[in-house]
Scaffold this motif. Structure first.
Motif, PDB file in Angstrom:
ATOM      1  N   ALA A   1       2.002   4.008  11.519  1.00  0.00           N
ATOM      2  CA  ALA A   1       0.986   4.278  12.542  1.00  0.00           C
ATOM      3  C   ALA A   1      -0.400   4.368  11.907  1.00  0.00           C
ATOM      4  N   GLU A   2      -0.497   5.039  10.770  1.00  0.00           N
ATOM      5  CA  GLU A   2      -1.784   5.160  10.080  1.00  0.00           C
ATOM      6  C   GLU A   2      -2.305   3.787   9.663  1.00  0.00           C
ATOM      7  N   PHE A   3      -1.411   2.942   9.157  1.00  0.00           N
ATOM      8  CA  PHE A   3      -1.812   1.615   8.684  1.00  0.00           C
ATOM      9  C   PHE A   3      -2.318   0.758   9.830  1.00  0.00           C
ATOM     10  N   LEU A   4      -1.624   0.774  10.952  1.00  0.00           N
ATOM     11  CA  LEU A   4      -1.989  -0.100  12.072  1.00  0.00           C
ATOM     12  C   LEU A   4      -3.146   0.438  12.904  1.00  0.00           C
ATOM     13  N   ILE A   5      -3.416   1.744  12.817  1.00  0.00           N
ATOM     14  CA  ILE A   5      -4.531   2.306  13.584  1.00  0.00           C
ATOM     15  C   ILE A   5      -5.772   2.482  12.725  1.00  0.00           C
ATOM     16  N   LEU A   6      -5.636   3.044  11.526  1.00  0.00           N
ATOM     17  CA  LEU A   6      -6.785   3.544  10.782  1.00  0.00           C
ATOM     18  C   LEU A   6      -7.131   2.788   9.508  1.00  0.00           C
ATOM     19  N   ASP A   7      -6.322   1.818   9.094  1.00  0.00           N
ATOM     20  CA  ASP A   7      -6.636   1.113   7.851  1.00  0.00           C
ATOM     21  C   ASP A   7      -7.926   0.297   8.009  1.00  0.00           C
ATOM     22  N   THR A   8      -8.820   0.394   7.033  1.00  0.00           N
ATOM     23  CA  THR A   8     -10.100  -0.302   7.120  1.00  0.00           C
ATOM     24  C   THR A   8     -10.062  -1.704   6.526  1.00  0.00           C
ATOM     25  N   ASP A   9      -8.989  -2.042   5.814  1.00  0.00           N
ATOM     26  CA  ASP A   9      -8.921  -3.323   5.110  1.00  0.00           C
ATOM     27  C   ASP A   9      -8.013  -4.344   5.782  1.00  0.00           C
ATOM     28  N   PHE A  10      -6.953  -3.884   6.453  1.00  0.00           N
ATOM     29  CA  PHE A  10      -6.011  -4.826   7.051  1.00  0.00           C
ATOM     30  C   PHE A  10      -6.613  -5.430   8.317  1.00  0.00           C
ATOM     31  N   PRO A  11      -6.681  -6.770   8.445  1.00  0.00           N
ATOM     32  CA  PRO A  11      -7.449  -7.409   9.528  1.00  0.00           C
ATOM     33  C   PRO A  11      -6.894  -7.234  10.927  1.00  0.00           C
ATOM     34  N   ARG A  12      -5.677  -6.721  11.070  1.00  0.00           N
ATOM     35  CA  ARG A  12      -5.134  -6.511  12.404  1.00  0.00           C
ATOM     36  C   ARG A  12      -5.045  -5.037  12.778  1.00  0.00           C
ATOM     37  N   SER A  13      -5.501  -4.150  11.911  1.00  0.00           N
ATOM     38  CA  SER A  13      -5.533  -2.740  12.297  1.00  0.00           C
ATOM     39  C   SER A  13      -6.598  -2.544  13.372  1.00  0.00           C
ATOM     40  N   ILE A  14      -6.410  -1.530  14.207  1.00  0.00           N
ATOM     41  CA  ILE A  14      -7.356  -1.290  15.294  1.00  0.00           C
ATOM     42  C   ILE A  14      -8.747  -0.998  14.740  1.00  0.00           C
ATOM     43  N   LEU A  15      -8.835  -0.141  13.715  1.00  0.00           N
ATOM     44  CA  LEU A  15     -10.137   0.225  13.167  1.00  0.00           C
ATOM     45  C   LEU A  15     -10.841  -0.969  12.533  1.00  0.00           C
TER      46      LEU A  15
ATOM     47  N   LYS B   1       0.809  -1.221   0.000  1.00  0.00           N
ATOM     48  CA  LYS B   1       0.000   0.000   0.000  1.00  0.00           C
ATOM     49  C   LYS B   1       0.838   1.264   0.000  1.00  0.00           C
ATOM     50  N   TYR B   2       1.931   1.296   0.815  1.00  0.00           N
ATOM     51  CA  TYR B   2       2.690   2.527   0.991  1.00  0.00           C
ATOM     52  C   TYR B   2       4.067   2.500   0.338  1.00  0.00           C
ATOM     53  N   GLY B   3       4.640   1.315   0.200  1.00  0.00           N
ATOM     54  CA  GLY B   3       5.983   1.223  -0.356  1.00  0.00           C
ATOM     55  C   GLY B   3       7.039   1.570   0.670  1.00  0.00           C
ATOM     56  N   LYS B   4       7.357   2.846   0.789  1.00  0.00           N
ATOM     57  CA  LYS B   4       8.434   3.299   1.668  1.00  0.00           C
ATOM     58  C   LYS B   4       8.022   3.240   3.131  1.00  0.00           C
ATOM     59  N   LEU B   5       8.994   2.857   3.983  1.00  0.00           N
ATOM     60  CA  LEU B   5       8.744   2.807   5.421  1.00  0.00           C
ATOM     61  C   LEU B   5       8.816   4.204   6.027  1.00  0.00           C
ATOM     62  N   SER B   6       7.795   4.582   6.766  1.00  0.00           N
ATOM     63  CA  SER B   6       7.832   5.827   7.540  1.00  0.00           C
ATOM     64  C   SER B   6       6.970   5.626   8.779  1.00  0.00           C
ATOM     65  N   SER B   7       7.371   6.237   9.879  1.00  0.00           N
ATOM     66  CA  SER B   7       6.667   6.019  11.142  1.00  0.00           C
ATOM     67  C   SER B   7       5.217   6.485  11.060  1.00  0.00           C
ATOM     68  N   THR B   8       4.971   7.603  10.384  1.00  0.00           N
ATOM     69  CA  THR B   8       3.601   8.126  10.285  1.00  0.00           C
ATOM     70  C   THR B   8       2.711   7.183   9.485  1.00  0.00           C
TER      71      THR B   8
END
Length: 318
Positions: free
Chosen positions: A226-240, A216-223
């Motif tokens: 964090a967005e992927f693990l908190i707010l992603d609606t498709d990834f099954p282990r994200s908080i959201l 989804k993002y390609g390059k690694l960045s802390s922001t």
């Protein structure tokens, strides 16, 4: 369904999810420790902090050493959250509701039980045995999830099971992200360094998010992480994503998606909406740790509300 039975199903799945998450965290950290300088406390203390069991660990051990942390999180009988105790508790819960689960589910839980029993009987595992143990726990839990999905009817028990699994998963994702932000990053000078990138990569791998994140993002960045693990609606282990699916289960249990029928549904819906209508830059500006700490507190409140709404037996008042 009886509240006692529903509570047992709920906690059986929370225990299984907790055991798998601990195996994930330790497996990735074990591999990471082979590549970095041998600072045991800096590498292993965060894992205990993730679980909230650091005070208990300190009462048993003076320092956070590799072998002691592994034993504490995997086999320690005095640690109620160790992998061994989680699997034992899950099996006891499964035994109590045996008519509610299938033969295949029971057999796989039994297989996990004998796996941890055999490993715990050894006084000390070598590095190769430790890695195999973590891998076997992860694979065994994932196999169990597949068997559960394939053999259990989508009834009330199913929804209580998913509710427990998803609340636990959301909590553990928030904790592993919080610990990286506060403990693994030594100083501001390390931001963007090779060590920082190695640690962020390890964090993604600990929740099996590395491949999907890079896609989804390609390059690694802390922001972005964090967005992927908190707010992603498709990834099954994200908080959201966990909250979205947990709300679907509680809606089915309550029988209505309009408004709310109890405090658990209200709190879960409110937290899901909070994440749906926020932006990662707003989270960073307010403080990532403070935001994650707030989420963890609200997840605990939701768990309490679920107990009060579905499992507690209120005294009869004349």
């Amino acid at each position: 369904m009886l509240g006692r039975v529903a509570n047992t199903i709920y906690w059986m799945n929370r225990y299984l999810e907790r055991a798998e998450n601990y195996a994930r965290f330790m497996d990735v950290n074990f591999n990471l420790s082979l590549e970095l300088s041998p600072n045991e406390e800096q590498q292993w203390k965060p894992l205990v902090v993730i679980t909230g069991d650091w005070p208990l660990y300190e009462s048993l051990h003076e320092k956070a050493e590799k072998n002691k942390v592994i034993n504490f999180m995997a086999f320690e009988s005095e640690n109620p959250n160790s992998i061994c105790n989680c699997i034992i508790n899950a099996r006891e819960n499964a035994r109590a509701i045996r008519p509610e689960i299938t033969k295949e589910v029971w057999e796989q839980i039994n297989a996990l039980y004998y796996l941890v029993k055999k490993a715990s009987e050894k006084k000390r595992l070598n590095d190769s045995e430790v890695r195999h143990f973590f891998s076997d726990i992860k694979n065994g839990c994932q196999l169990l999830y597949g068997i559960y999905d394939a053999t259990i009817s989508r009834n009330e028990g199913w929804n209580f099971a998913k509710l427990g699994q998803l609340i636990e998963r959301a909590d553990k994702t928030s904790r592993v992200l919080d610990v990286k932000y506060h403990l693994l990053l030594g100083s501001a000078k390390q931001v963007g360094s090779s060590l920082d990138l190695i640690q962020w990569t390890a964090l993604l791998k600990s929740v099996s998010a590395y491949d999907m994140y890079r896609k989804k993002y390609g390059k690694l960045s802390s922001t972005s992480i964090a967005e992927f693990l908190i707010l992603d609606t498709d990834f099954p282990r994200s908080i959201l994503n966990c909250l979205i699916r947990a709300e679907q289960s509680i809606v089915r249990l309550c029988g209505s998606s309009f408004g709310y029928c109890n405090n658990a549904q209200r709190q879960l819906g409110a937290l899901k909406a909070q994440l749906e209508f926020t932006d990662i830059n707003d989270i960073i500006a307010k403080g990532l740790h403070e935001y994650l700490d707030d989420i963890q507190g609200k997840l605990n409140d939701i768990s309490t509300a679920i107990y009060e709404a579905f499992f507690s037996i209120e005294p009869h008042v004349n």
